[in-house]
Design a protein around this motif. Structure first.
Motif, PDB file in Angstrom:
ATOM      1  N   ALA A  65       0.828  -1.204   0.000  1.00 22.72           N
ATOM      2  CA  ALA A  65       0.000   0.000   0.000  1.00 22.72           C
ATOM      3  C   ALA A  65       0.868   1.261   0.000  1.00 22.72           C
ATOM      4  N   ALA A  66       1.957   1.241   0.814  1.00 24.32           N
ATOM      5  CA  ALA A  66       2.854   2.404   0.870  1.00 24.32           C
ATOM      6  C   ALA A  66       3.535   2.625  -0.469  1.00 24.32           C
ATOM      7  N   LEU A  68       2.333   1.771  -3.446  1.00 27.57           N
ATOM      8  CA  LEU A  68       1.341   2.268  -4.397  1.00 27.57           C
ATOM      9  C   LEU A  68       1.026   3.738  -4.155  1.00 27.57           C
ATOM     10  N   ILE A  69       0.883   4.097  -2.871  1.00 31.09           N
ATOM     11  CA  ILE A  69       0.602   5.495  -2.533  1.00 31.09           C
ATOM     12  C   ILE A  69       1.753   6.393  -2.979  1.00 31.09           C
ATOM     13  N   ALA A  70       3.003   5.931  -2.745  1.00 35.77           N
ATOM     14  CA  ALA A  70       4.167   6.709  -3.156  1.00 35.77           C
ATOM     15  C   ALA A  70       4.200   6.882  -4.668  1.00 35.77           C
ATOM     16  N   VAL A  72       1.589   6.900  -6.720  1.00 33.51           N
ATOM     17  CA  VAL A  72       0.530   7.840  -7.105  1.00 33.51           C
ATOM     18  C   VAL A  72       0.965   9.282  -6.828  1.00 33.51           C
ATOM     19  N   ARG A  73       1.658   9.477  -5.696  1.00 32.59           N
ATOM     20  CA  ARG A  73       2.099  10.822  -5.323  1.00 32.59           C
ATOM     21  C   ARG A  73       3.343  11.258  -6.079  1.00 32.59           C
ATOM     22  N   PRO A  78       9.435   5.879  -1.115  1.00 34.31           N
ATOM     23  CA  PRO A  78       8.301   5.816  -0.195  1.00 34.31           C
ATOM     24  C   PRO A  78       8.755   5.691   1.244  1.00 34.31           C
TER      25      PRO A  78
END
Length: 307
Positions: A65-66, A68-70, A72-73, A78
């Motif tokens: 999840a971390a 993927l979030i990184a 996207v951002r 990350p």
């Protein structure tokens, strides 16, 4: 493989299971062989997916999840990826005149002789900003600098150092050898300046993004010995009283004792050649393979570490 397995057993399994109707009051659910096949196929797909991720994950230990979030951002590194990098991170610590600077230089030379890409660096002063901070931190004329300001300036230098030098080198697979890192702040500002060690630790963890060396080499030298080795005018830290340096040494030793698997403690009063040999022996255990795995598979070539 999962798809082929499902296709092969779907019809026989569906036929064997048959049709069952589950009644729950006025509600009923028709559960047949097709449902069973889909459930088993989904479970197998999850297992195979997790195994595939385990083998192909380029940032092992970092939650998906971390990552993927990184992505996207648009973040390059990350949060939480500190210890999971392709390169190798070795830090040298010790008091004034301990010999850590010499040993870090000798290790970098030895590693380059083995064919590794090595980035040799130091704190403070490894970046343009760091050079200015170093001038403030070590200038003997800066006697009015408060302990908290000193700790924050070292953390600022370290944040720049990690962002501009250490992380990029580690992510491209280099070996980073640094003369001082976070432990120096814990020892000098935490114990030496008698600041709250928890505060110093939190500030530096935030500044570095949690990046921890794979190995920390502590050159343990009594201050009475180390201070006599210094040449030239003493800087602001070197000119502190002996009691200050004893507190620093005690904290270094305590940090190493708390995590012995990540530290190599070497007696700094031993001959230089003996210290170097002990460091090389320990570093050998964690060195990455200099020969790509593909080359080994194709040619049977084995890496050779030279003394």
């Amino acid at each position: 493989m999962t798809l082929l397995l499902v296709v092969a057993v779907a019809n026989p399994l569906a036929a064997l299971f048959g049709v069952h109707v589950l009644g729950m009051g006025q509600i009923s659910y028709r559960f047949d062989g097709t449902n069973v096949v889909l459930v088993i196929g989904g479970a197998l797909a999850i297992v195979v997916g997790l195994l595939a991720l385990r083998h192909m994950d380029d940032r092992k230990g970092v939650p998906l999840a971390a990552d993927l979030i990184a992505a996207v951002r648009g973040e390059r590194f990350p949060k939480g990826a500190a210890e999971h990098v392709p390169g190798l991170f070795v830090a040298f610590e010790g008091g004034e005149g301990s010999g850590k600077t010499t040993q870090s230089r000798l290790l970098a030379i030895w590693l380059r002789d083995q064919g590794y890409d090595v980035v040799q660096t130091r704190e403070p002063g490894a970046t343009k900003v760091g050079m200015r901070l170093r001038a403030i931190l070590l200038d003997a004329a800066e006697r009015g600098l408060s302990a908290r300001s000193e700790a924050l300036l070292y953390a600022a230098d370290r944040a720049e150092h990690v962002e501009k030098v250490i992380r990029p080198a580690l992510y491209r697979g280099s070996i980073v050898v640094t003369d001082r890192y976070v432990d120096s702040s814990l020892a000098y500002q935490g114990a030496g300046r008698v600041l709250d060690p928890e505060d110093v630790s939190k500030v530096n963890a935030w500044a570095t993004g949690g990046l921890v060396p794979h190995l920390t080499v502590l050159i343990d030298t009594p201050p009475e010995v180390g201070l006599t080795r210094l040449g030239g005018a003493a800087d602001r830290i070197e000119s502190e009283p002996l009691e200050f340096h004893h507190r620093v040494r005690k904290e270094f030793r305590a940090l190493a004792a708390a995590a012995p698997e990540r530290y190599l403690v070497v007696d700094g009063t031993l001959p230089q050649e003996t210290i170097t040999r002990q460091i090389h022996d320990r570093v050998r255990e964690i060195l990455p393979d200099p020969v790509p795995r593909e080359s080994e598979d194709a040619t049977g070539t084995m890496p050779a570490i030279r003394d």
